[in-house]
Design an enzyme around this catalytic site. Structure first.
Site, PDB file in Angstrom:
ATOM      1  N   ASN A   9     -11.197  -7.035  -3.596  1.00 18.31           N
ATOM      2  CA  ASN A   9     -10.881  -6.028  -2.580  1.00 18.31           C
ATOM      3  C   ASN A   9     -11.700  -4.779  -2.886  1.00 18.31           C
ATOM      4  OD1 ASN A   9      -9.751  -4.202  -0.824  1.00 18.31           O
ATOM      5  ND2 ASN A   9      -7.704  -4.221  -1.732  1.00 18.31           N
ATOM      6  N   LYS A  11     -12.039  -2.199  -1.127  1.00 19.52           N
ATOM      7  CA  LYS A  11     -11.447  -0.986  -0.541  1.00 19.52           C
ATOM      8  C   LYS A  11     -12.553  -0.178   0.167  1.00 19.52           C
ATOM      9  CE  LYS A  11      -7.858  -1.370  -3.948  1.00 19.52           C
ATOM     10  NZ  LYS A  11      -6.886  -0.757  -4.830  1.00 19.52           N
ATOM     11  N   HIS A  95      -1.154  -4.478   2.219  1.00 27.00           N
ATOM     12  CA  HIS A  95      -1.573  -3.854   0.955  1.00 27.00           C
ATOM     13  C   HIS A  95      -0.805  -2.546   0.768  1.00 27.00           C
ATOM     14  CE1 HIS A  95      -3.972  -1.879  -2.107  1.00 27.00           C
ATOM     15  NE2 HIS A  95      -4.374  -3.090  -2.446  1.00 27.00           N
ATOM     16  N   GLU A  97      -1.662   0.261  -0.222  1.00 28.90           N
ATOM     17  CA  GLU A  97      -2.321   1.472   0.288  1.00 28.90           C
ATOM     18  C   GLU A  97      -2.104   1.609   1.793  1.00 28.90           C
ATOM     19  OE1 GLU A  97      -6.109   0.690  -1.568  1.00 28.90           O
ATOM     20  OE2 GLU A  97      -5.124   1.013  -3.498  1.00 28.90           O
ATOM     21  N   GLU A 166       1.736  -7.510  -6.114  1.00 29.84           N
ATOM     22  CA  GLU A 166       1.039  -6.351  -6.660  1.00 29.84           C
ATOM     23  C   GLU A 166       2.020  -5.201  -6.846  1.00 29.84           C
ATOM     24  OE1 GLU A 166      -3.422  -6.382  -5.707  1.00 29.84           O
ATOM     25  OE2 GLU A 166      -2.439  -5.549  -3.971  1.00 29.84           O
ATOM     26  N   GLY A 172      -4.660   0.180  -9.773  1.00 25.74           N
ATOM     27  CA  GLY A 172      -5.605   1.262 -10.062  1.00 25.74           C
ATOM     28  C   GLY A 172      -5.190   2.172 -11.201  1.00 25.74           C
ATOM     29  N   SER A 211      -4.660  -3.849 -11.770  1.00 26.60           N
ATOM     30  CA  SER A 211      -5.379  -3.637 -13.042  1.00 26.60           C
ATOM     31  C   SER A 211      -5.786  -4.938 -13.727  1.00 26.60           C
ATOM     32  CB  SER A 211      -4.556  -2.742 -13.979  1.00 26.60           C
ATOM     33  OG  SER A 211      -4.332  -1.476 -13.392  1.00 26.60           O
TER      34      SER A 211
HETATM   35  P1  PGA Z   1      -6.831  -2.677  -8.974  1.00 26.90           P
HETATM   36  O1  PGA Z   1      -6.406  -2.875  -7.447  1.00 26.90           O
HETATM   37  O2  PGA Z   1      -7.384  -3.990  -9.459  1.00 26.90           O
HETATM   38  O3  PGA Z   1      -7.872  -1.593  -8.940  1.00 26.90           O
HETATM   39  O4  PGA Z   1      -5.606  -2.284  -9.738  1.00 26.90           O
HETATM   40  C1  PGA Z   1      -5.761  -4.046  -7.012  1.00 26.90           C
HETATM   41  C2  PGA Z   1      -5.527  -3.999  -5.519  1.00 26.90           C
HETATM   42  O5  PGA Z   1      -5.310  -2.922  -4.964  1.00 26.90           O
HETATM   43  O6  PGA Z   1      -5.549  -5.058  -4.845  1.00 26.90           O
END
Ligand code: PGA
Length: 250
Positions: A9, A11, A95, A97, A166, A172, A211
């Protein structure tokens, strides 16, 4: 046997030149017959380039978002028919976000999932609790409320859905969930699916996300109910992303 699936992803990252270089490198890295399904999620603006470079390879691509309606007065939105022109195989829905920064509610996410399934694409449905929800002992309740987006989905359609667990606090932050906690939630998701969809639950792939890095990916993939990873930050470099996929393939 569930084929593991590892997804990148990106983003809101990468202009077209960067996307092109990334995909060329990834194609170079992935050997023929690689036993893991790989999916790249570029921003909309790089979908054309991604298709051009990855077309004809075993690597798939998808969209990070889509509006549930196919057309209309929705300024700034992009629909599934528009995305299908770019050969997408997958759509990410739910997601954290989208849920938390853009305020997307569960019923809107359910409509997106419906629209993806009706368009013939597969979907990654993301679920996961916030830290305060975990601390309050509400993680399962929150995840089950998010899984309700699957109401009205048939068992046949469910085979085109991947669930990404998640936990929001792991995304993140560099602080991944403990593998035993990820397994516990994945097992509970599978039980929830089994109660509603019977044997099809055994076919559904459940990813862990939050992460994930090359040095921890292997730990999650050893777990009986986790079949892959949804990777954000560590997916931005093709060598690092492929290193994660290789851990999963082992
Ligand atoms: P990350 O994000 O690997 O940077 O923690 C995962 C995601 O948002 O799918």
């Amino acid at each position: 046997m569930r084929v593991p699936i590892v997804a990148a992803n990106w983003k809101m990252n990468k202009v077209q030149a960067e996307a092109r270089a990334y995909c060329r490198r990834l194609r170079e890295l992935v050997p023929e017959g690689f036993p893991v399904e790989l999916v790249v999620f570029p921003p909309f603006t790089a979908l054309g380039v991604v298709r051009e470079v990855l077309g004809g390879s075993q690597i798939k691509w998808g969209a990070q978002n889509a509006h549930p309606e196919s057309k209309g007065a929705f300024t700034g939105e992009v629909s599934l028919p528009m995305l299908l022109e770019y050969g997408i195989s997958y759509l990410i829905v739910g997601h954290s976000e989208r849920r938390n920064i853009f305020g997307e509610p569960d019923d809107f996410i359910a409509k997106k999932l419906r629209s993806a399934l009706d368009s013939g694409v597969c979907s990654i449905l993301c679920v996961g609790e916030k830290l305060e929800e975990r601390r309050a002992g509400k993680a399962r309740e929150v995840v089950e409320r998010q899984l309700a987006a699957l109401a009205g989905v048939s068992a046949e359609e469910l085979e085109r859905v991947v669930i990404a667990y998640e936990p929001v606090w792991a995304i993140g932050t560099g602080v991944p969930a403990r593998p035993e906690d990820a397994q516990e939630m994945a097992a509970s998701i599978r039980r929830w699916l089994a109660d509603r969809f019977g044997d099809t639950a055994e076919k559904v792939r459940i990813q862990y996300g939050g992460s994930v890095k090359p040095d921890n990916a292997g730990e999650y993939l050893k777990l009986p109910d986790i079949d892959g990873a949804l990777v954000g930050g560590a997916s931005l470099d093709p060598d690092t992303f492929f290193a994660i996929a290789r851990e999963v393939a082992r």
